[in-house]
Design an enzyme around this catalytic site. Sequence first.
Site, PDB file in Angstrom:
ATOM      1  N   ALA A  15       0.806  -1.233   0.000  1.00  0.00           N
ATOM      2  CA  ALA A  15       0.000   0.000   0.000  1.00  0.00           C
ATOM      3  C   ALA A  15       0.834   1.276   0.000  1.00  0.00           C
ATOM      4  CB  ALA A  15      -0.937  -0.010   1.204  1.00  0.00           C
ATOM      5  N   ASN A 150       0.397 -13.046 -21.209  1.00  0.00           N
ATOM      6  CA  ASN A 150       1.167 -11.940 -21.772  1.00  0.00           C
ATOM      7  C   ASN A 150       2.546 -12.477 -22.136  1.00  0.00           C
ATOM      8  OD1 ASN A 150       1.270  -9.329 -22.617  1.00  0.00           O
ATOM      9  ND2 ASN A 150       1.514  -8.427 -20.565  1.00  0.00           N
ATOM     10  N   TYR A 156       4.392 -14.139 -14.244  1.00  0.00           N
ATOM     11  CA  TYR A 156       3.353 -13.221 -13.750  1.00  0.00           C
ATOM     12  C   TYR A 156       1.958 -13.705 -14.186  1.00  0.00           C
ATOM     13  CZ  TYR A 156       1.151  -8.567 -13.101  1.00  0.00           C
ATOM     14  OH  TYR A 156       0.363  -7.508 -12.730  1.00  0.00           O
ATOM     15  N   LYS A 160      -0.966 -14.756 -11.599  1.00  0.00           N
ATOM     16  CA  LYS A 160      -2.255 -14.049 -11.575  1.00  0.00           C
ATOM     17  C   LYS A 160      -3.407 -14.988 -11.920  1.00  0.00           C
ATOM     18  CE  LYS A 160      -0.772  -9.929 -10.388  1.00  0.00           C
ATOM     19  NZ  LYS A 160      -1.145  -9.341  -9.088  1.00  0.00           N
TER      20      LYS A 160
HETATM   21  P1  NAI Z   1       3.794  -0.934  -7.821  1.00  0.00           P
HETATM   22  O1  NAI Z   1       5.049  -1.617  -8.169  1.00  0.00           O
HETATM   23  O2  NAI Z   1       3.655   0.519  -8.086  1.00  0.00           O
HETATM   24  O3  NAI Z   1       3.393  -1.216  -6.305  1.00  0.00           O
HETATM   25  C1  NAI Z   1       3.491  -2.487  -5.778  1.00  0.00           C
HETATM   26  C2  NAI Z   1       3.431  -2.399  -4.283  1.00  0.00           C
HETATM   27  O4  NAI Z   1       3.638  -3.712  -3.743  1.00  0.00           O
HETATM   28  C3  NAI Z   1       4.501  -1.523  -3.699  1.00  0.00           C
HETATM   29  O5  NAI Z   1       3.952  -0.825  -2.609  1.00  0.00           O
HETATM   30  C4  NAI Z   1       5.546  -2.525  -3.247  1.00  0.00           C
HETATM   31  O6  NAI Z   1       6.337  -2.048  -2.203  1.00  0.00           O
HETATM   32  C5  NAI Z   1       4.678  -3.660  -2.795  1.00  0.00           C
HETATM   33  N1  NAI Z   1       5.378  -4.932  -2.719  1.00  0.00           N
HETATM   34  C6  NAI Z   1       6.149  -5.506  -3.675  1.00  0.00           C
HETATM   35  N2  NAI Z   1       6.647  -6.653  -3.206  1.00  0.00           N
HETATM   36  C7  NAI Z   1       6.189  -6.809  -1.946  1.00  0.00           C
HETATM   37  C8  NAI Z   1       6.373  -7.791  -0.942  1.00  0.00           C
HETATM   38  N3  NAI Z   1       7.145  -8.864  -1.151  1.00  0.00           N
HETATM   39  N4  NAI Z   1       5.748  -7.630   0.241  1.00  0.00           N
HETATM   40  C9  NAI Z   1       4.978  -6.551   0.465  1.00  0.00           C
HETATM   41  N5  NAI Z   1       4.776  -5.578  -0.434  1.00  0.00           N
HETATM   42  C10 NAI Z   1       5.377  -5.711  -1.628  1.00  0.00           C
HETATM   43  O7  NAI Z   1       2.669  -1.756  -8.598  1.00  0.00           O
HETATM   44  P2  NAI Z   1       1.169  -1.390  -9.000  1.00  0.00           P
HETATM   45  O8  NAI Z   1       1.148  -1.109 -10.437  1.00  0.00           O
HETATM   46  O9  NAI Z   1       0.571  -0.437  -8.056  1.00  0.00           O
HETATM   47  O10 NAI Z   1       0.511  -2.844  -8.809  1.00  0.00           O
HETATM   48  C11 NAI Z   1      -0.269  -3.202  -7.685  1.00  0.00           C
HETATM   49  C12 NAI Z   1      -0.942  -4.533  -7.988  1.00  0.00           C
HETATM   50  O11 NAI Z   1      -1.739  -4.399  -9.163  1.00  0.00           O
HETATM   51  C13 NAI Z   1       0.035  -5.658  -8.271  1.00  0.00           C
HETATM   52  O12 NAI Z   1      -0.458  -6.868  -7.743  1.00  0.00           O
HETATM   53  C14 NAI Z   1       0.045  -5.718  -9.780  1.00  0.00           C
HETATM   54  O13 NAI Z   1       0.410  -6.994 -10.247  1.00  0.00           O
HETATM   55  C15 NAI Z   1      -1.391  -5.388 -10.090  1.00  0.00           C
HETATM   56  N6  NAI Z   1      -1.607  -4.918 -11.433  1.00  0.00           N
HETATM   57  C16 NAI Z   1      -1.034  -3.767 -11.892  1.00  0.00           C
HETATM   58  C17 NAI Z   1      -1.274  -3.351 -13.190  1.00  0.00           C
HETATM   59  C18 NAI Z   1      -0.694  -2.097 -13.753  1.00  0.00           C
HETATM   60  O14 NAI Z   1      -0.872  -1.857 -14.951  1.00  0.00           O
HETATM   61  N7  NAI Z   1      -0.008  -1.269 -12.987  1.00  0.00           N
HETATM   62  C19 NAI Z   1      -2.106  -4.136 -14.096  1.00  0.00           C
HETATM   63  C20 NAI Z   1      -2.655  -5.320 -13.515  1.00  0.00           C
HETATM   64  C21 NAI Z   1      -2.408  -5.681 -12.234  1.00  0.00           C
END
Ligand code: NAI
Length: 248
Positions: A15, A150, A156, A160
């Site tokens: 978050a 993808n 990934y 998912k």
């Molecule tokens: P982001 O990389 O900006 O944020 C990811 C968050 O997860 C960060 O706060 C990070 O610190 C945290 N994180 C990563 N590894 C962690 C761990 N081992 N333990 C605890 N926290 C951890 O990514 P975004 O884009 O905000 O993605 C959030 C979710 O949405 C992910 O599950 C991603 O796969 C999914 N998603 C994102 C898309 C996009 O286009 N940005 C599309 C589809 C899904």
Amino acid sequence: MGDGLAGRVALVTGATRGIGRAIALTLAEAGASVVVSGRDPARVAEAASTVEALGVPGLGVAADVASAEDVKRLVGEAQERFGRVDILVNNAGITRDALLVRMKDADWDEVLAVDLRGAFYASRAVARLMMRQRSGRIINIASTAGVMGNAGQANYSAAKAGLLGLTKALARELAHWGILVNAVAPGLIETDMTAALPPEAREGLLAQVPLKRAGTAQEVAEVVRFLASDAAGYITGQVIHVNGGLYM
Ligand code: NAI
């Protein structure tokens, strides 16, 4: 501040930025107390104070979702502070993209550990509380990649897709206790994760999006807010797509 979720306690993984941050702040705006977690203690503390600035209690807990110990501690601290958890959002996720023949074992293992095993750990720990409460909402942030696949993201896409299977199994298993489990599958959303995409990959994806733009983290958070609310009381085991029409 809306009152839709007043008195509820939400726990959001990953978050500190991007979609998870937008979800945490949106649930806080709706009146929920929010436990924010991520790996970096300073960023977690900052996110928690941003929640509190919205006038609701916030708690930051640094935890790696890939560690069973960390997740146990995270849920324990949430319970200690608030006595309950009503809403779990499994959002933490990473990518380690590579074409199949170049994909390293570690690329596969790390993505599965965070994106899929992490959701299992958190759901298991939180379900124990929700079963006692006889109510709860678990919302898993999946991806269009989990339904379409993808190229360059075998790890990934598999993680998912696994999250969607987990969602449906838990929806069936936990319905008896009034716990509703759903997934939100975002398409291309403007965040740090997608800022790292090569421009050709991004253009290629955008060309397939009928709405011809990337989505925002807020547009994902609004759907999570709905799924967490009383209005979504008859929805479980579903995958809600937020993708501008990329997959339909
Ligand atoms: P982001 O990389 O900006 O944020 C990811 C968050 O997860 C960060 O706060 C990070 O610190 C945290 N994180 C990563 N590894 C962690 C761990 N081992 N333990 C605890 N926290 C951890 O990514 P975004 O884009 O905000 O993605 C959030 C979710 O949405 C992910 O599950 C991603 O796969 C999914 N998603 C994102 C898309 C996009 O286009 N940005 C599309 C589809 C899904």
